[in-house]
Design a protein around this motif. Structure first.
Motif, PDB file in Angstrom:
ATOM      1  N   LEU A  20     -24.284  36.857 114.429  1.00 21.93           N
ATOM      2  CA  LEU A  20     -23.037  37.037 113.696  1.00 21.93           C
ATOM      3  C   LEU A  20     -22.937  38.492 113.251  1.00 21.93           C
ATOM      4  CD1 LEU A  20     -20.471  35.956 112.318  1.00 21.93           C
ATOM      5  CD2 LEU A  20     -21.893  35.407 110.308  1.00 21.93           C
ATOM      6  N   VAL A  21     -21.803  39.097 113.585  1.00 21.06           N
ATOM      7  CA  VAL A  21     -21.554  40.481 113.184  1.00 21.06           C
ATOM      8  C   VAL A  21     -20.216  40.522 112.465  1.00 21.06           C
ATOM      9  CG1 VAL A  21     -21.242  42.854 113.939  1.00 21.06           C
ATOM     10  CG2 VAL A  21     -22.837  41.370 115.164  1.00 21.06           C
ATOM     11  N   LEU A  22     -20.240  40.965 111.199  1.00 20.98           N
ATOM     12  CA  LEU A  22     -19.021  41.125 110.412  1.00 20.98           C
ATOM     13  C   LEU A  22     -18.599  42.599 110.464  1.00 20.98           C
ATOM     14  CD1 LEU A  22     -20.079  39.010 107.309  1.00 20.98           C
ATOM     15  CD2 LEU A  22     -18.790  38.255 109.320  1.00 20.98           C
TER      16      LEU A  22
ATOM     17  N   SER B   8     -12.606  41.566 109.670  1.00 22.78           N
ATOM     18  CA  SER B   8     -11.990  41.048 108.449  1.00 22.78           C
ATOM     19  C   SER B   8     -11.999  42.121 107.379  1.00 22.78           C
ATOM     20  CB  SER B   8     -12.765  39.816 107.948  1.00 22.78           C
ATOM     21  OG  SER B   8     -12.298  39.394 106.693  1.00 22.78           O
ATOM     22  N   GLY B   9     -11.154  41.919 106.381  1.00 16.51           N
ATOM     23  CA  GLY B   9     -11.134  42.830 105.238  1.00 16.51           C
ATOM     24  C   GLY B   9     -11.650  42.170 103.983  1.00 16.51           C
ATOM     25  N   VAL B  10     -12.309  41.011 104.108  1.00 16.20           N
ATOM     26  CA  VAL B  10     -12.826  40.296 102.937  1.00 16.20           C
ATOM     27  C   VAL B  10     -13.999  41.079 102.338  1.00 16.20           C
ATOM     28  CG1 VAL B  10     -13.907  38.151 102.125  1.00 16.20           C
ATOM     29  CG2 VAL B  10     -12.115  38.076 103.884  1.00 16.20           C
ATOM     30  N   PRO B  11     -13.947  41.373 101.044  1.00 14.85           N
ATOM     31  CA  PRO B  11     -15.058  42.112 100.424  1.00 14.85           C
ATOM     32  C   PRO B  11     -16.351  41.326 100.515  1.00 14.85           C
ATOM     33  CG  PRO B  11     -13.119  42.104  98.999  1.00 14.85           C
ATOM     34  CD  PRO B  11     -12.844  41.109 100.081  1.00 14.85           C
ATOM     35  N   VAL B  12     -17.457  42.000 100.471  1.00 10.37           N
ATOM     36  CA  VAL B  12     -18.759  41.383 100.642  1.00 10.37           C
ATOM     37  C   VAL B  12     -19.092  40.416  99.507  1.00 10.37           C
ATOM     38  CG1 VAL B  12     -19.981  43.277  99.491  1.00 10.37           C
ATOM     39  CG2 VAL B  12     -21.206  41.816 101.111  1.00 10.37           C
TER      40      VAL B  12
ATOM     41  N   TRP C 197     -23.372  33.117 100.691  1.00 10.86           N
ATOM     42  CA  TRP C 197     -24.651  33.498 101.250  1.00 10.86           C
ATOM     43  C   TRP C 197     -24.975  32.730 102.512  1.00 10.86           C
ATOM     44  CZ3 TRP C 197     -27.417  37.613 100.626  1.00 10.86           C
ATOM     45  CH2 TRP C 197     -27.259  38.407  99.468  1.00 10.86           C
ATOM     46  N   ASP C 198     -24.327  31.581 102.727  1.00 10.92           N
ATOM     47  CA  ASP C 198     -24.572  30.856 103.968  1.00 10.92           C
ATOM     48  C   ASP C 198     -24.053  31.611 105.181  1.00 10.92           C
ATOM     49  OD1 ASP C 198     -22.016  30.511 102.977  1.00 10.92           O
ATOM     50  OD2 ASP C 198     -21.745  28.565 104.000  1.00 10.92           O
ATOM     51  N   VAL C 199     -23.047  32.450 104.952  1.00 10.33           N
ATOM     52  CA  VAL C 199     -22.529  33.297 106.046  1.00 10.33           C
ATOM     53  C   VAL C 199     -23.312  34.605 106.109  1.00 10.33           C
ATOM     54  CG1 VAL C 199     -20.520  34.590 106.861  1.00 10.33           C
ATOM     55  CG2 VAL C 199     -20.240  32.265 105.962  1.00 10.33           C
ATOM     56  N   ARG C 200     -23.509  35.237 104.948  1.00 14.15           N
ATOM     57  CA  ARG C 200     -24.160  36.534 104.915  1.00 14.15           C
ATOM     58  C   ARG C 200     -25.593  36.469 105.454  1.00 14.15           C
ATOM     59  NH1 ARG C 200     -23.379  39.008  99.036  1.00 14.15           N
ATOM     60  NH2 ARG C 200     -24.660  40.630 100.004  1.00 14.15           N
ATOM     61  N   ALA C 201     -26.224  35.282 105.277  1.00 11.13           N
ATOM     62  CA  ALA C 201     -27.606  35.165 105.721  1.00 11.13           C
ATOM     63  C   ALA C 201     -27.750  35.305 107.235  1.00 11.13           C
ATOM     64  CB  ALA C 201     -28.171  33.815 105.273  1.00 11.13           C
TER      65      ALA C 201
ATOM     66  N   ARG D  43     -26.476  41.618 106.612  1.00 12.21           N
ATOM     67  CA  ARG D  43     -26.057  40.765 105.507  1.00 12.21           C
ATOM     68  C   ARG D  43     -24.759  41.227 104.836  1.00 12.21           C
ATOM     69  NH1 ARG D  43     -29.885  38.918 107.815  1.00 12.21           N
ATOM     70  NH2 ARG D  43     -31.762  37.996 106.905  1.00 12.21           N
ATOM     71  N   ARG D  44     -23.982  41.995 105.560  1.00 16.30           N
ATOM     72  CA  ARG D  44     -22.722  42.522 105.010  1.00 16.30           C
ATOM     73  C   ARG D  44     -21.806  42.957 106.146  1.00 16.30           C
ATOM     74  NH1 ARG D  44     -22.993  47.943 105.807  1.00 16.30           N
ATOM     75  NH2 ARG D  44     -25.071  48.893 105.874  1.00 16.30           N
ATOM     76  N   PRO D  45     -20.488  43.124 105.845  1.00 19.33           N
ATOM     77  CA  PRO D  45     -19.574  43.662 106.862  1.00 19.33           C
ATOM     78  C   PRO D  45     -19.959  45.105 107.209  1.00 19.33           C
ATOM     79  CG  PRO D  45     -18.350  42.557 105.128  1.00 19.33           C
ATOM     80  CD  PRO D  45     -19.761  42.693 104.620  1.00 19.33           C
ATOM     81  N   LEU D  46     -19.920  45.397 108.489  1.00 23.03           N
ATOM     82  CA  LEU D  46     -20.238  46.744 108.962  1.00 23.03           C
ATOM     83  C   LEU D  46     -18.978  47.597 109.035  1.00 23.03           C
ATOM     84  CD1 LEU D  46     -22.618  45.789 111.916  1.00 23.03           C
ATOM     85  CD2 LEU D  46     -23.243  46.331 109.546  1.00 23.03           C
ATOM     86  N   THR D  47     -19.087  48.819 108.671  1.00 23.07           N
ATOM     87  CA  THR D  47     -17.955  49.750 108.816  1.00 23.07           C
ATOM     88  C   THR D  47     -18.031  50.430 110.183  1.00 23.07           C
ATOM     89  OG1 THR D  47     -19.211  51.526 107.801  1.00 23.07           O
ATOM     90  CG2 THR D  47     -17.814  50.197 106.346  1.00 23.07           C
ATOM     91  N   VAL D  48     -16.844  50.735 110.719  1.00 18.73           N
ATOM     92  CA  VAL D  48     -16.771  51.392 112.031  1.00 18.73           C
ATOM     93  C   VAL D  48     -16.469  52.867 111.827  1.00 18.73           C
ATOM     94  CG1 VAL D  48     -15.605  51.477 114.252  1.00 18.73           C
ATOM     95  CG2 VAL D  48     -16.005  49.282 113.146  1.00 18.73           C
TER      96      VAL D  48
END
Length: 916
Positions: free
Chosen positions: A28-30, A100-104, A109-113, A118-123
């Motif tokens: 999973l990559v945010l 997505s633009g949802v803040p971390v 934590w079930d998604v972030r794990a 463990r967080r959205p990556l910036t491009v």
């Protein structure tokens, strides 16, 4: 809140390649971005660490949406077919990318794990571009240029961007982008190689402007700004035209703008030009640099088209396509009249050519001014045929306005015909071919000029015929009246070439008139052949020999008399026997070859018998019938000029003579006149016709009756026409047998191999002395100076030429050879020519404006010393070594060795210390 960056598939791929390397089987990559891609791009396979992994991209705007997408991804993975898992990489580790633009802090934590880091990556597009180019750092100016970064990500080639090294500069990035997007330049090149020529040439391609027009507006603007700074101020206008879909017209529009702005009514053209360019023209001030750049490009293309490279024809077609289009645009915009005399446009060339037609029927200065105006046009060389005919026409104007030719004797008239009048006949033949432009006014003007020349020529032929009739009554080998008789040509021209073991090759070109001969001789490569003539008497100028044919001027009489050395009638057997007998009397063996006896078998250029003869010590003669045969089959009707390659086997024979070191005597048995009469012209009504141009009976208008020892017909009397339009047989391309100058005067041209010696009793004939003054226009006196038999002597009380009482006095040449620099240079040149010869050459070149043929240079040296220079080209090469100090080109051979050129200023600087 700042807008999220938009990313495409390629940005996601680069992000995954860098992040998943360190993530242990993360699936999973945010991504904190908005995905801009097609549905097809939202699911694909990416090879990571040697394994194919399936990538799915989805965009979600809420924490619940992200969690739901992840659960569905897991469910899809658990129900996947084993074979699909195998295809996807063996373990079925597919990756879900959620933009997505949802803040971390709003993500469970079930998604972030399960997410990478463990967080959205910036491009960071700058970092991605840096990675794609293999750079460790990026030009700071690029960081804030979204258009450039996005374009580089989107336009990445299949094989990737070239690796740039430590720092990716902005110029290198844009250059690579332009190469990839617009097919302009080399994507792998590390150097900046873009200029106006490249940019304008790109607009002429089938796809270049269309590629530019298809780019996003921000990218077009960015590239345009960069090219404007790199290429110059013409680029923005050019690219604006390309963006409007009119890129292919950029160069024609630039040429038209240049023509309008340089016209006498530039202001009046402004509105029309503004309409033509439309929104592509940012301001009227941008028009001048655009027009100047276009003109520079086209003039450079013209220079390429005028060259000798393999792509010359392609360059010519490219130039003319642009300029014809510019003319078309001028007509559409009603600017044609305004730019009609422009130096670049084809219409300007045609206008100048048409003006020349009005100047051909008056005084010479006006015609010459019109010719200068025509040759000043950029397309004069590309329209070589039309320009040549214009030159020819003006030469005829000079001849018509020059002194009227006079006939004082048959001998004088024959020499004058070969030296001058034959050139007028040649010029008429060239104009009679017609101009390639097919302009009716021009054709009519040339026709009028031809009629004027023929009128003068007819008067001269009539005068000559009357003199010939009187001379023929008593003329014979014992009393030639100063003329060279055709039966004496072997004795007076061939035999001297055979002295001291010489082995002349005598080429009899049956039917070759003087106008054909002078053109053939002008075509000879002077680096291979040197023309020689008998040394003239004191005070006389060296000139070609001209003989007089038998009467009537037909093959069976004239050719047999030529080859036998006496007045006789006969065929080939008589010619062979007479030829061998003539040379046996001079203790030489000889062989004569006729048609069918010298042509080679398949695989041979020449027959083995002829090759053996040429290799022997025998005198060899060959009869070539190409010209005479052509009079029967219409060959002359298409083109009045004969080139060396047009005459069967002549190039092979000349090459063989050169290889065997043989001098060559080019001679004819008679000339001919061409049939240029109207199609409905009928033959003359006359009795006793013996041939096309001779008969028996009383003479009528345009004819003359002749009798005497050299008239070899029954009864010794014949009637022949001097008018070229009279004939007594069916129509052919041309005729002979009459008594016009063109038929009776026999050209005699002697050649020796350039590497061989000049025979004793002969002297060089420089090219400048083979053409009349009216043909050359302005003739430097140095080029036509006579060649004395002995060195010029000083007058009593005066120092000898080149010998001065005080150093530094005298001509430039004399001061040069007295200089210390010359003395020092002379030490390094083996067998340097005498100072007097070198001084004479320098002075002759200065008098001639800096250019002379090698033959004229050698003649100047001979005039000063009395010593013949046997090889003019070799002599010029020695002068090069003598005068070119430290490699500076004071004197050099140019134009493929046909011209010696002197740099007077450099000579003065090198030898006399004068500053230019």
């Amino acid at each position: 809140m700042a807008a999220r960056p938009a990313v495409g598939r390629r940005a996601i791929e680069v992000l995954l390649e860098s992040e998943l390397q360190a993530a242990d089987r993360a699936r999973l990559v945010l991504v904190d971005a908005v995905f801009e891609g097609s549905e097809q791009d939202s699911e694909f396979t990416l090879r990571l660490d040697g394994t194919n992994r399936r990538i799915r991209i989805t965009g979600q705007d809420s924490p619940l949406g992200i969690a739901d997408a992840w659960q569905r991804h897991l469910a899809d993975r658990s129900g996947a077919d084993p074979s699909d898992r195998e295809d996807s990489g063996g373990d079925g580790d597919s990756v879900l990318v959620v933009t997505s633009g949802v803040p971390v802090d709003q993500l469970g934590w079930d998604v972030r794990a399960h997410a990478v880091r463990r967080r959205p990556l910036t491009v960071n597009r700058a970092d991605i571009v840096k990675q794609l180019f293999g750079a460790t750092d990026l030009d700071n100016r690029m960081v804030g240029e979204s258009w450039l970064l996005d374009a580089l990500l989107e336009a990445e080639p299949v094989d990737g961007w070239p690796q740039s090294g430590a720092v990716l500069t902005r110029d290198r990035a844009i250059q690579a982008l332009i190469a990839a997007r617009l097919k302009l330049g080399d994507i792998q090149a590390n150097t900046l190689d873009l200029d106006a020529d490249t940019l304008f040439a790109w607009t002429r391609g089938p796809a270049g402007p269309a590629l530019f027009a298809g780019l996003p507006p921000t990218e077009r603007a960015g590239i345009g700004t960069w090219l404007g700074k790199t290429v110059g101020p013409a680029a923005p206008t050019l690219l604006a035209l390309a963006g409007d879909g009119r890129g292919r017209d950029a160069l024609p529009l630039g040429i038209l703008a240049s023509a309008a702005l340089t016209s006498s009514s530039a202001e009046a053209a402004g509105f029309a030009l503004g309409t033509l360019f439309g929104s592509a023209l940012s301001s009227f001030d941008a028009l001048r640099p655009f027009a100047d750049a276009a003109t520079g490009v086209v003039t450079r293309w013209i220079a390429q088209a005028e060259g000798t490279g393999t792509h010359r024809r392609e360059a010519r077609d490219r130039v003319l396509a642009v300029l014809e289009r510019a003319d078309h645009l001028a007509a559409e915009s009603r600017l044609a009249e305004l730019v009609g005399a422009n130096r670049l446009l084809p219409s300007g060339y045609r206008t100048r050519l048409r003006y020349l037609t009005t100047a051909l029927h008056g005084r010479t200065p006006r015609a010459e001014a019109a010719l200068r105006d025509l040759t000043d046009h950029y397309l004069a060389t590309l329209n070589a045929d039309s320009t040549e005919r214009a030159h020819i026409a003006v030469r005829l104007v000079r001849w018509l306005n020059g002194p009227k030719p006079q006939v004082t004797s048959v001998a004088q008239a024959a020499r004058e015909h070969l030296a001058s009048t034959a050139w007028a006949d040649l010029a008429v033949g060239v104009l009679a071919e017609g101009d390639t432009s097919r302009d009716a006014a021009l054709s009519d003007s040339y026709h009028r000029l031809i009629k004027a020349v023929r009128k003068r020529r007819d008067a001269l032929d009539e005068e000559f015929a009357q003199a010939l009739a009187l001379w023929t009554e008593t003329a014979s080998q014992q009393a030639p009246g100063g003329a060279l008789l055709i039966e004496d040509v072997l004795g007076e021209a061939a035999a001297p070439l055979a002295r001291d073991g010489g082995r002349p090759l005598i080429l009899v070109l049956d039917g070759m008139s003087a106008d054909v001969a002078v053109y053939l001789a002008a075509e000879l490569d002077r680096r291979v052949w040197t023309e020689v003539v008998p040394k003239p008497g004191a005070g006389r100028e060296a000139a070609r020999q001209a003989a007089v044919s038998m009467i009537p001027s037909v093959t069976r009489i004239s050719r047999t008399s030529l080859l036998c050395g006496k007045a006789i009638e006969g065929g080939q057997s008589a010619e062979r026997a007479g030829f061998e007998t003539f040379w046996k009397k001079r203790r030489r063996e000889a062989q004569l070859f006729h048609k069918g006896g010298f042509e080679g078998l398949p695989g041979h250029r020449l027959s083995p018998e002829l090759v053996r003869a040429l290799a022997s010590e025998d005198v060899v003669g060959v009869v070539l019938n190409t010209i005479d045969d052509a009079l029967d089959d219409g060959r002359e009707a298409a083109r009045g000029r004969w080139r060396i390659d047009d005459i069967a086997k002549l190039p092979d024979l000349l090459n063989a003579a050169r290889d065997y070191g043989r001098p060559v005597l080019l001679v004819s048995d008679h000339g001919h006149v061409l049939d240029r009469s109207p199609g409905d012209h009928r033959q003359a009504e006359a009795d006793g016709a013996g041939g096309a141009r001779w008969r028996t009976g009383a003479a009528h208008v345009g004819e003359v009756e002749l009798a005497g020892p050299r008239v070899l017909t029954p009864g010794g009397r014949v009637t022949a026409p001097w008018r070229e339009d009279l004939r007594y047989t069916a129509r052919k391309a041309g005729y002979h047998g009459g008594v016009s100058l063109a038929e009776v005067v026999i050209p005699v041209i002697a050649l020796v191999p350039a590497e061989g010696p000049v025979p004793s009793g002969w002297t060089l004939l420089p090219t400048e002395r083979t053409q009349p003054d009216w043909w050359l226009g302005s003739v430097p006196e140095a080029a036509r100076r006579t060649t004395p038999d002995k060195p010029v002597s000083a007058r009593p009380g005066q120092p000898a030429p080149g010998m001065f009482l005080l150093p530094g006095q005298g001509t430039l040449g004399e001061r040069t050879v007295q200089s210390d620099a010359y003395e020092a240079q002379r030490e390094f040149v083996r067998l340097a020519p005498p100072e007097r010869a070198v001084a004479a050459v320098i002075d002759a070149l200065v008098d001639a404006g800096g250019k002379l043929s090698p033959g004229a240079v050698a003649a100047a040296a001979q005039a000063a010393t009395g010593k013949s220079q046997r090889n003019p080209e070799r002599f010029a090469t020695v002068l090069e070594r003598l005068l070119n100090v430290d490699g500076y080109a004071v004197l050099r051979l140019v134009e493929s060795g046909r011209t010696v050129q002197l740099d007077k200023a450099l000579l003065q600087q090198q030898f006399l210390g004068d500053t230019p």
